[in-house]
Design a protein around this motif. Structure first.
Motif, mmCIF file in Angstrom:
data_model
loop_
_atom_site.group_PDB
_atom_site.id
_atom_site.type_symbol
_atom_site.label_atom_id
_atom_site.label_comp_id
_atom_site.label_asym_id
_atom_site.label_seq_id
_atom_site.Cartn_x
_atom_site.Cartn_y
_atom_site.Cartn_z
ATOM 1 N N ILE A 27 -4.511 0.772 -6.606
ATOM 2 C CA ILE A 27 -4.950 1.061 -5.183
ATOM 3 C C ILE A 27 -5.776 0.107 -4.476
ATOM 4 N N PRO A 28 -6.623 -0.564 -5.226
ATOM 5 C CA PRO A 28 -7.423 -1.385 -4.250
ATOM 6 C C PRO A 28 -6.363 -2.651 -3.650
ATOM 7 N N LEU A 29 -5.476 -2.966 -4.578
ATOM 8 C CA LEU A 29 -4.554 -4.059 -4.257
ATOM 9 C C LEU A 29 -3.807 -3.486 -2.813
ATOM 10 N N TRP A 30 -3.380 -2.368 -2.995
ATOM 11 C CA TRP A 30 -2.624 -1.789 -1.807
ATOM 12 C C TRP A 30 -3.522 -1.528 -0.683
ATOM 13 N N ILE A 31 -4.842 -1.231 -0.805
ATOM 14 C CA ILE A 31 -5.792 -1.077 0.280
ATOM 15 C C ILE A 31 -5.774 -2.393 1.052
ATOM 16 N N VAL A 32 -6.220 -3.323 0.261
ATOM 17 C CA VAL A 32 -6.265 -4.743 0.868
ATOM 18 C C VAL A 32 -5.038 -5.249 1.631
ATOM 19 N N ALA A 33 -3.972 -5.094 0.892
ATOM 20 C CA ALA A 33 -2.746 -5.208 1.508
ATOM 21 C C ALA A 33 -2.643 -4.376 3.020
ATOM 22 N N TRP A 34 -2.625 -3.270 2.965
ATOM 23 C CA TRP A 34 -2.596 -2.119 4.228
ATOM 24 C C TRP A 34 -3.580 -2.815 5.320
ATOM 25 N N HIS A 44 -11.814 9.949 10.364
ATOM 26 C CA HIS A 44 -11.788 8.504 10.345
ATOM 27 C C HIS A 44 -10.797 7.858 9.456
ATOM 28 N N TYR A 45 -9.606 7.606 9.979
ATOM 29 C CA TYR A 45 -8.678 7.270 9.074
ATOM 30 C C TYR A 45 -8.856 6.231 7.988
ATOM 31 N N SER A 46 -9.402 5.057 8.476
ATOM 32 C CA SER A 46 -9.516 3.846 7.670
ATOM 33 C C SER A 46 -10.630 3.990 6.590
ATOM 34 N N LEU A 47 -11.764 4.736 7.194
ATOM 35 C CA LEU A 47 -13.024 5.087 6.433
ATOM 36 C C LEU A 47 -12.747 5.995 5.112
ATOM 37 N N ALA A 48 -12.014 6.975 5.489
ATOM 38 C CA ALA A 48 -11.640 8.183 4.600
ATOM 39 C C ALA A 48 -10.527 7.481 3.477
ATOM 40 N N LEU A 49 -9.812 6.715 3.967
ATOM 41 C CA LEU A 49 -8.793 6.264 3.094
ATOM 42 C C LEU A 49 -9.508 5.122 1.931
#
Length: 395
Positions: free
Chosen positions: A35-42, A358-363
């Motif tokens: 999940i952290p890998l995916w968030i950084v990539a996103w 807040h999409y990015s913050l909540a994600l």
């Protein structure tokens, strides 16, 4: 303990003595990293690091097939020993299966070769073969559907990976969404047995809530049907018939949950975590019904309610209990571990209900809470999985 040679069993390294040990450990490690890998990539990172097919394809696949697949394999390969009275997979054969799972994960980081497709499909086929052999030996027909679901998981995995090779996003989505609902079918099948059993045992009740076979079979068939409709691409667009099917699933799972409820379970984290995860399954089915009726703009909240709240929650609850029981420890959570259940459910709430704020913050917060929950499992339970049972017995 009576079905294995104790001296031989104790000569096996602890991590390979039963399926739950390596697969719970590696599956949880993947949950913490992915999940952290995916968030950084996103967010635009990892420009020089790309898995085959891109980060979205990897994220979809690895959570549905890598993470969930590992936990399902670990649970089934352990439980089948209790179900059949035959020794579970251990030692070198188990090590070979673990190596196959690891190969399937590593193959994403190489240019496309048949290895990615072969290793992933071979893993599910191998788990299905082991289960089929064990169940067939004692003619335990009640659990044959589990083999069928495992084979279907392998088939839709193939569909997803063909989509990766062809750069066809539609095929990828069909395969992954089919897998998610097959996992939901497995959750309904296994959860329908163990949640009332664990509740009865955990609260010291004399009798377990009796199962309604017609309801159990209907929920299994309904979930498999939804998975097949996704695989065929027929469930990717809103439709009234699908709305009715999802509504019936929500009703059926809700009836189950209501029948299992006992107010005293609210005092026991090992129990309320499982019931809360099952409640997310009810909510996810209801949310999908609303989307198919045109009352929700997107199915994403319902799907993440299923994958984070229901799937992640039930997995974490089962990991916590099964790891204690099968390492010979009392069924008492390690100090502070109930926090992991809180973190995961807060993460699910943020991902499902907080995106509009807040999409990015909540994600980002949801990802951090998910990661924290499974990191806490690794911290508290990882040493148990790598050591001999506390009571000195095999397993």
């Amino acid at each position: 303990m009576l079905i294995v040679d104790k001296r031989t069993a104790l000569a096996i390294p602890p991590l390979l003595r039963l399926g739950f040990r390596p697969f719970f450990l590696l599956g949880s490690l993947l949950a913490v990293l992915a999940i952290p890998l995916w968030i950084v990539a996103w967010l635009g990172g990892w420009h020089s690091l790309q898995p085959e097919g891109g980060w979205l394809a990897w994220h979809r696949h690895e959570m549905a097939f890598g993470f969930a697949g590992a936990i399902i394999a670990g649970f089934l390969l352990t439980a089948v020993q209790n179900w059949t009275g035959r020794p579970g997979l251990s030692g070198r054969p188990l090590g070979a299966l673990v190596a196959l799972w690891l190969l399937a994960r590593a193959a994403w980081w190489q240019p496309w070769t048949p290895l990615l497709l072969f290793s992933n499909l071979a893993f599910f086929a191998a788990v299905a073969a082991v289960m089929a052999r064990q169940l067939w030996a004692v003619k335990q027909t009640r659990n044959y559907p589990i083999v069928g679901v495992l084979l279907l998981l392998g088939l839709v995995d193939g569909l997803s990976l063909v989509g990766v090779q062809m750069q066809d996003d539609g095929l990828q989505r069909q395969g992954v969404l089919a897998a998610v609902w097959l996992v939901a079918a497995m959750m309904g099948l296994i959860g329908g047995r163990v949640i009332p059993f664990f509740t009865q045992r955990g609260l010291g009740r004399v009798q377990q809530v009796p199962a309604w076979e017609w309801l159990d079979q209907s929920l299994l068939l309904g979930s498999v049907l939804i998975a097949l409709l996704h695989a065929a691409g027929l469930a990717l667009r809103p439709g009234l018939l699908l709305a009715a099917l999802f509504a019936l699933l929500a009703l059926g799972h809700g009836i189950r949950l209501a029948r299992w409820f006992d107010k005293d379970l609210l005092r026991v984290p090992l129990l309320w975590s499982l019931h809360l995860a099952y409640a997310w399954l009810v909510l996810a089915c209801a949310g999908m019904a609303l989307w198919h009726l045109g009352l929700l703009d997107t199915p994403s909240p319902a799907l993440h309610g299923l994958t984070i709240g229901a799937m992640g929650g039930l997995i974490l609850g089962m990991l916590a209990r099964v790891s204690l029981g099968h390492t010979g420890r009392p069924l008492e959570l390690p100090q502070g571990f109930a926090l992991a259940f809180v973190l995961l459910n807060l993460g699910a709430m943020l991902r499902v209900f907080g995106i509009g704020i807040h999409y990015s913050l909540a994600l980002g917060l949801a990802a951090a809470l998910w990661t924290g929950a499974f990191a806490l499992y690794l911290y508290r339970y990882g040493p148990m999985l790598c050591r001999t049972r506390a009571d000195g017995h095999p397993g």
